[in-house]
Structure formats: structure tokens, C-alpha cells
Design a protein around this motif. Structure first.
Motif, mmCIF file in Angstrom:
data_model
loop_
_atom_site.group_PDB
_atom_site.id
_atom_site.type_symbol
_atom_site.label_atom_id
_atom_site.label_comp_id
_atom_site.label_asym_id
_atom_site.label_seq_id
_atom_site.Cartn_x
_atom_site.Cartn_y
_atom_site.Cartn_z
ATOM 1 N N VAL A 1 0.857 -1.186 0.000
ATOM 2 C CA VAL A 1 0.000 0.000 0.000
ATOM 3 C C VAL A 1 0.894 1.238 0.000
ATOM 4 O O VAL A 1 1.549 1.550 1.001
ATOM 5 N N PHE A 2 0.938 1.932 -1.147
ATOM 6 C CA PHE A 2 1.740 3.145 -1.297
ATOM 7 C C PHE A 2 0.829 4.374 -1.259
ATOM 8 O O PHE A 2 -0.377 4.276 -1.471
ATOM 9 N N GLY A 3 1.443 5.514 -1.024
ATOM 10 C CA GLY A 3 0.689 6.761 -1.063
ATOM 11 C C GLY A 3 1.387 7.840 -0.267
ATOM 12 O O GLY A 3 2.209 7.547 0.613
ATOM 13 N N PRO A 4 1.066 9.099 -0.565
ATOM 14 C CA PRO A 4 1.681 10.203 0.184
ATOM 15 C C PRO A 4 1.143 10.287 1.605
ATOM 16 O O PRO A 4 0.169 9.604 1.967
ATOM 17 N N THR A 5 1.764 11.119 2.402
ATOM 18 C CA THR A 5 1.325 11.336 3.774
ATOM 19 C C THR A 5 -0.115 11.841 3.802
ATOM 20 O O THR A 5 -0.516 12.668 2.978
ATOM 21 N N ASN A 6 -0.892 11.321 4.738
ATOM 22 C CA ASN A 6 -2.274 11.751 4.967
ATOM 23 C C ASN A 6 -3.182 11.469 3.766
ATOM 24 O O ASN A 6 -4.171 12.158 3.550
ATOM 25 N N ALA A 7 -2.852 10.423 3.010
ATOM 26 C CA ALA A 7 -3.692 10.071 1.858
ATOM 27 C C ALA A 7 -4.851 9.167 2.263
ATOM 28 O O ALA A 7 -5.872 9.109 1.580
ATOM 29 N N GLY A 8 -4.679 8.428 3.381
ATOM 30 C CA GLY A 8 -5.724 7.500 3.809
ATOM 31 C C GLY A 8 -5.267 6.049 3.810
ATOM 32 O O GLY A 8 -6.096 5.133 3.842
ATOM 33 N N LYS A 9 -3.938 5.818 3.796
ATOM 34 C CA LYS A 9 -3.421 4.444 3.791
ATOM 35 C C LYS A 9 -3.793 3.711 5.085
ATOM 36 O O LYS A 9 -4.300 2.592 5.055
ATOM 37 N N SER A 10 -3.505 4.350 6.217
ATOM 38 C CA SER A 10 -3.782 3.702 7.504
ATOM 39 C C SER A 10 -5.271 3.466 7.690
ATOM 40 O O SER A 10 -5.690 2.433 8.241
ATOM 41 N N GLU B 1 5.547 6.960 3.151
ATOM 42 C CA GLU B 1 6.048 7.675 1.979
ATOM 43 C C GLU B 1 7.569 7.793 1.990
ATOM 44 O O GLU B 1 8.232 7.589 0.960
ATOM 45 N N ASP B 2 8.142 8.079 3.156
ATOM 46 C CA ASP B 2 9.596 8.249 3.197
ATOM 47 C C ASP B 2 10.344 6.915 3.201
ATOM 48 O O ASP B 2 11.572 6.880 3.221
ATOM 49 N N SER C 1 -2.680 10.316 12.650
ATOM 50 C CA SER C 1 -1.411 9.916 13.262
ATOM 51 C C SER C 1 -0.538 9.325 12.169
ATOM 52 O O SER C 1 -0.822 8.237 11.658
ATOM 53 N N PRO C 2 0.511 10.039 11.734
ATOM 54 C CA PRO C 2 1.316 9.556 10.609
ATOM 55 C C PRO C 2 2.003 8.222 10.909
ATOM 56 O O PRO C 2 2.451 7.985 12.031
ATOM 57 N N THR C 3 2.057 7.368 9.908
ATOM 58 C CA THR C 3 2.738 6.074 10.038
ATOM 59 C C THR C 3 4.227 6.275 9.779
ATOM 60 O O THR C 3 4.608 6.792 8.741
ATOM 61 N N THR C 4 5.037 5.869 10.736
ATOM 62 C CA THR C 4 6.487 6.053 10.598
ATOM 63 C C THR C 4 7.200 4.749 10.245
ATOM 64 O O THR C 4 8.299 4.773 9.700
ATOM 65 N N ASP C 5 6.573 3.624 10.570
ATOM 66 C CA ASP C 5 7.165 2.322 10.265
ATOM 67 C C ASP C 5 6.201 1.504 9.419
ATOM 68 O O ASP C 5 4.995 1.750 9.411
ATOM 69 N N GLU C 6 6.750 0.542 8.711
ATOM 70 C CA GLU C 6 5.889 -0.352 7.950
ATOM 71 C C GLU C 6 4.922 -1.065 8.887
ATOM 72 O O GLU C 6 5.254 -1.367 10.025
#
Length: 644
Positions: free
Chosen positions: A429-438, A483-484, A454-459
Motif C-alpha cells: 500500500v503506497f501513497g503520500p502522507t495523509n492520503a488515507g493508507k492507515s 512515503e519516506d 497519526s502519521p505512520t512512521t514504520d511499515e
């Protein structure tokens, strides 16, 4: 009860003797080897070997003498790091040398990260001042409290031949039958991992599953571990010892698990560690009280990068039986305490940490349904087949472990066959920050939507069962890539080999989110084209409850058509409108020849290859015509010559 054996096929034990100058190191070694006190002792001995028949375990010992001179510190450190065990000496008539163990020698071992058993030996016992009687326990107790690596302490006299053989016997024993993994000296109890291993052994030997070892079962256990049966009077004696100390250790059916554990604690307290170690090793345990590597059939899951490992139907049926056994009230809910119980015969509970913790859907009661339980096993098998097999053995899988797993077909072959035969699919699941991945992963696990970001920092992983038309069930693993983390992921050539399908999530109300998602799509597609690990891709337009950015339809149509993939799939986690997204992901993964994006560079490369192949074809045709012409000319020339 036990007879000694050479554990784990160990070919020798290396014991390094260290301590202050003049504490009796060399005299101790010479006296042990010669069995007599020497008149002249060199200041530093060469390596001394005690033959294999010196002690009952029949493992030869090499004893290394060391110098405590400052100029020899480098050599000393080198020898200590190579040691299987360390004997630290002090002189009984020089109290300051005992203090040096606490202030220098033991801290030095820690500084050097020497993590082996330590035997503290008081030499020159014959020279100690008897006017100041102090017990060894009184002297050593505070030091042993501070330095848990000390296995045992002993006093000896080389001159009077007092307890010299015992020094190296205890050192060898500490290596072959260590106390540390089995017993907590402070609490005087078996360590948790030891208890779990002995519980597994008890259950294995309890053939009729009545919670107790009968006399016949005890005898079978005795023969397996020690090669000879117990006499009826010995069985009565064993049970009487347990019952006298622990009433619940024996019942009318035989020796209970509580009694079995008590017996082993008693053996250890009495210094008979070899008994418990013999039992553990007969059931495949190593010194870490984990299954030995040779019990894990690593060859059964050797695979190419684009192959995966799944549980077989036989293993799944076994796990269903395990689930039913621990779901006592049959409510399709294994509580956390039940899951702990499932793994109570494994070294640790398996799903308390990432990536397994919170990776499966929870019931309303906070437990796992059968589907969620099997999903966790599928994830563990997919990510770490060895760990999965090991734990299947721990919880009692009865068949050959290699029958529990299968390696899937290579994905490039699936693509040629235009159909995948896999039961477990991994989706990146790829995507920019705050796109709705989580939010997508959370919805997959049935968790409620939250506006808090809450941004995801780890896989992160999410795994669940997806039911397809016709009642067919597939397991889907969603792997969220921050994303990073994309650049790091794509730095490896084989990073997409384990990916069955990729989805690219963007915030449909944010044009910059869309642009970044398409950049990621091009990066991933290009990496697939460059490495040969091309994967089907889908675009997910998240937050469909918000107004789309201007030109969203035109832009998405252009990108989809240019790259040859499906138009973005709109979803709204907030409104729980998912547009059958998870079924669509599985469906795309099942058809690996479709939905593969094509970049401009990839398209140019294909056109170039087609052009080259066409040119080669023309060259081949031209060459064939020339060859045919030449042959015809030769026939004509031959006929002409014949006629003339």
C-alpha cells in the motif's frame, strides 16, 4: 536417574584461568592434570589438555593459563573472548585478591562482553587463617548477587589436593549443563522458558491426555531419555518424594504437570542439572531452550524471490483443531489469555510484538475469531516460515513439519498461465502522507474510522480473510509503506518480488496528493520494468466523501489510459463505503498478467525490442533467401557441367 552424555556433540571445552598474580593459577592447573602437587611451577603454562575420560561427560578439556601482567592485557583479553568458561582465582590467605574479583576481574569480563559461565575459585585453602572462620557462602553471597554470571564458587588446595578435580568438573558442567537457562537463583524457581519446554515434553508423554503420567507413561519417558526403565519400586519412590513435598503433584492417575515440574526443580537444586538437560536435549532443545536447527526442515521452504510460502490444508486443519480446543465456550473468540495458553509450550507467546501485534481483526470481546487466528498464522508463515514451522512443532503438530507448508509457483509462471494458484496474497500500500493508507488498513480490520491523524512512521501489516463469490476464501496481507520508506524499499532489486499487487492511495480532494501518488506509481512501475518484477497496480481515490479537486476526472482518466490500468477506485473510510476494494485487490492479484502499468520508458524499451526483433527477422529471412539462391545456383551449375 540420568546418565551423562555428550550434549549437542560438543568436541571440547575451553576453560581460561585468570586472576591476580600469585593466587595459584598455574599450581591449580598442574595439580589437576598431574594429580599431584608440583615442586616447580612455571610462571605461565602452555595449554593443558585433560583427556575425554577425565570426567563422566567424556568431553576433553583444554585449560588456558594466563598472565596478569599489564603488558599481557591484550593476550588475556583475546583468550577470555575465546573461552567456553572462565575460572577466576583468588588466594584464601590474601583477602585483597578476593576484593579484586569484585572491583576488577568481574567488571573486566563484562567490559569485554565475555558472556560465559564463571567459576570463582579460592586457592591456597591450606594457608587460610583458621582464627577468622568465615563461610564461603557469607563471603560470596553479595558478590554473586551483583554478578549473576557466577555459576558456582569453590575453595581448594593444590598442596593438600583438596577439591582440585572438582574445580574443572564444575567448569565443564557449567558449559555442558548450564544453570542460567533453567533456574533463577534469586527466586529459586524454574525459568519461564524452561517451564514451557517441560510442559511441552509432559504433554507429549501424556499419551492418553488425562493430565497425568501413568506408571507406563513414566517408564516410556524414562526409556526415551535415559535408555532404561524404572523398577516399580523406583516409580513408587519418585511419586512419594513428590507427594511428600507437594500434594497436588500426584493424583490417582499418576504424576501431574505440577509434580513433573517440581521434580526437575528438585534435580537442579541438588546440582543434578544433567538430568534436566538430558531430558530437554532428547526432545530437541538447545542451550537456549529452543528447538535445534536440525529439527527445522529449512530445505522445504527454499524459494526464489518471487515465490511465497503458505500453510497446507493439513496444517490448517490442525490449527482449526487447536482453535476449537482452546475456544472452551465455542463462541468463536479466543481471548488474549487463551492465545497465551496456545503458545504456553513455545518459548514465548508469538504475537505480542510487531509485525503480528494488532495485525488481525479483533472480535467485540477483544479476541480472535477463527479466521483472524488463521490469518495470523498465514502472516507468520508468509513472513517467517522457519518461525511458523518451529511454533507448529511447539504446539504439537503431529506430522512431518515439512508437510505443513508449501512453496507457491513463481509469479512469472503465474503470469504466463494467466492465473495465480496462491491462497495468500501480499498487497503493498503506497501513497503520500495523509492520503488515507492507515484508514484503509484499519477498515480492513473492521476498526472504526477516526478523524484524528497519526502519521505512520514504520511499515505496518494488516491481514484478514477475503470471501470471494462462490464462498472461496483467500487471505490478503496489506503492507503499508510510509512515503519516506519508498526510496529505501526500491533501493533493493528484489523489493517487489514478494509483492502480488500494489495499490496507490491518494486523497481525492487534494491535487498535490494525487500528483505524488502518480509519481510513486511511476517509480514503482519503472522499478518493476527494470528488475523484471512487474506487479499489477490499482489506484485508490480515498476520502470520496469530500469534493474532488478540479480536473480530477480528466487527470485520472489520462493517467489510467496512458499506463494501461483501471481507473481510480473511489472509497470513503469515513462513510464505510469501500466499493468492494478488498475483493478487487484479490481479483487483480489472481490475474497477474493484467493491470500491469506501463511507463513511457518501459513502452519505449518494448518498442525498441520489437524493432530489433523485426530487424533480426528480416535479416534471417534475407539470409535464408540467399542460402536458397546459392543452393539453387549450385544445382544449376552441377547440371550444366554434367550436360557438357
Amino acid at each position: 536417574m540420568a546418565k551423562s552424555s555428550n550434549p549437542e556433540g560438543k568436541t571440547g571445552v575451553r576453560i581460561v584461568v585468570a586472576g591476580d598474580r600469585g593466587t595459584g593459577k598455574s599450581s591449580l592447573i598442574v595439580t589437576a592434570a598431574a594429580e599431584s602437587f608440583p615442586t616447580n611451577v612455571p610462571r605461565l603454562l602452555p595449554p593443558t589438555r585433560l583427556p575425554e575420560d577425565f570426567y563422566p561427560d567424556r568431553v576433553p578439556i583444554t585449560i588456558i593459563d594466563t598472565s596478569s601482567n599489564p603488558e599481557d592485557r591484550g593476550k588475556l583479553a583475546e583468550e577470555l573472548k575465546r573461552a567456553d568458561a572462565v575460572v577466576l582465582t583468588y588466594a584464601c590467605d590474601q583477602p585483597e585478591t578476593l576484593n579484586r574479583l569484585r572491583t576488577f576481574w568481574l567488571p573486566e569480563l563484562r567490559q569485554l562482553e565475555v558472556k560465559v559461565p564463571v567459576i570463582v575459585v579460592g586457592c591456597k585453602l591450606d594457608l587460610r587463617d583458621d582464627q577468622q572462620p568465615v563461610s564461603l557462602e557469607q563471603v560470596m553471597s553479595p558478590i554473586m548477587q551483583q554478578f549473576r554470571e557466577i555459576e558456582t564458587c569453590i575453595e581448594c588446595s593444590a598442596y593438600k589436593l583438596i577439591q582440585i578435580p572438582e574445580v574443572f568438573y564444575y567448569a565443564q558442567k557449567a558449559v555442558l549443563h548450564p544453570t542460567g537457562p533453567l533456574f533463577d537463583q534469586e527466586s529459586q524457581t524454574l525459568k519461564p522458558r524452561c517451564v514451557r519446554a517441560l510442559k511441552r515434553i509432559f504433554i507429549h508423554c501424556d499419551h492418553d491426555r488425562d493430565g497425568a503420567l501413568s506408571d507406563a507413561e513414566l517408564n516410556d519417558f524414562q526409556v526415551k531419555c535415559f535408555g532404561s526403565p524404572l523398577q516399580p519400586s523406583e516409580i513408587v519412590g519418585v511419586k512419594r518424594v513428590v507427594q511428600d513435598k507437594l500434594v497436588e503433584g500426584v493424583n490417582q492417575r499418576g504424576l501431574t504437570l505440577t509434580g513433573f515440574l517440581f521434580l526437575h526443580a528438585l534435580f537442579i537444586e541438588k546440582g543434578r542439572l544433567e538430568t534436566t538437560w538430558t531430558v530437554l536435549r532428547k526432545f530437541g532443545y538447545n542451550n537456549d531452550i529452543k528447538l535445534s536447527d536440525d529439527l527445522i526442515p529449512y530445505s522445504s521452504f527454499r524459494r526464489a524471490p518471487d515465490q511465497s510460502v503458505e500453510l497446507t490444508n493439513e496444517a490448517i486443519e490442525f490449527l482449526k483443531g487447536v482453535y476449537e480446543m482452546f475456544d472452551n465456550d465455542y463462541d468463536n473468540n479466543l481471548r488474549p489469555i487463551d492465545i497465551e495458553d496456545v503458545f504456553s509450550t513455545a518459548p514465548e507467546s508469538q504475537w505480542n510484538d510487531a509485525p503480528y501485534k494488532d495485525a488481525a481483526e479483533k472480535t467485540a470481546l477483544g479476541g480472535l475469531s477463527l479466521d483472524a487466528f488463521l490469518s495470523e498464522w498465514a502472516l507468520m508463515t508468509f513472513l517467517d516460515p522457519a518461525r511458523s514451522l518451529e511454533n507448529l512443532i511447539y504446539i504439537g503438530y503431529p506430522s512431518d513439519p515439512s508437510s505443513a507448508i508449501r512453496v507457491t509457483r513463481k509469479r512469472n509462471l503465474d503470469r504466463k498461465k494467466q492465473q495465480s494458484e496462491r491462497n495468500v496474497f501480499q498487497c503493498f500500500v503506497f501513497g503520500p502522507t495523509n492520503a488515507g493508507k492507515s484508514a484503509l488498513l484499519n477498515s480492513f480490520l473492521g476498526r472504526p474510522y477516526s478523524d484524528l491523524y497519526s502519521p505512520t512512521t514504520d511499515e505496518r501489516y494488516a491481514v484478514n480473510v477475503v470471501e470471494l463469490p462462490g464462498g472461496i476464501k483467500k487471505t490478503l496481507v496489506l503492507r503499508e509503506i510510509p512515503e519516506d520508506g519508498v526510496a529505501i524499499l526500491l533501493s533493493s532489486k528484489e523489493s517487489l518480488a514478494a509483492c502480488d499487487i500494489a495499490v496507490f492511495v491518494h486523497d481525492s480532494s487534494d491535487e498535490s496528493s494525487w500528483k505524488r501518488a502518480t509519481e510513486l506509481l511511476v517509480d514503482v512501475a519503472g522499478h518493476g520494468e527494470d528488475t523484471g518484477y512487474e506487479v499489477p497496480c490499482l489506484i485508490v481515490a480515498a476520502k470520496d466523501d469530500l469534493d474532488s479537486f478540479p480536473m480530477a476526472i480528466q487527470d485520472s482518466t489520462r493517467v489510467s489510459q496512458d499506463m494501461g490500468i483501471e481507473a481510480p477506485i473511489p472509497i470513503s473510510s469515513k462513510l464505510s463505503d469501500f466499493n468492494n476494494i478488498f475483493r478487487r485487490i484479490v481479483n487483480a492479484a489472481e490475474h497477474p498478467h493484467l493491470s500491469i502499468p506501463e511507463t513511457e520508458a518501459g513502452r519505449s524499451r518494448k518498442q525498441y525490442h520489437r524493432l530489433i526483433n523485426r530487424s533480426l527477422m528480416f535479416v534471417s529471412v534475407g539470409a535464408a533467401v540467399a542460402i536458397v539462391g546459392l543452393a539453387a545456383y549450385r544445382v544449376y551449375a552441377a547440371r550444366k557441367n554434367a550436360s557438357s
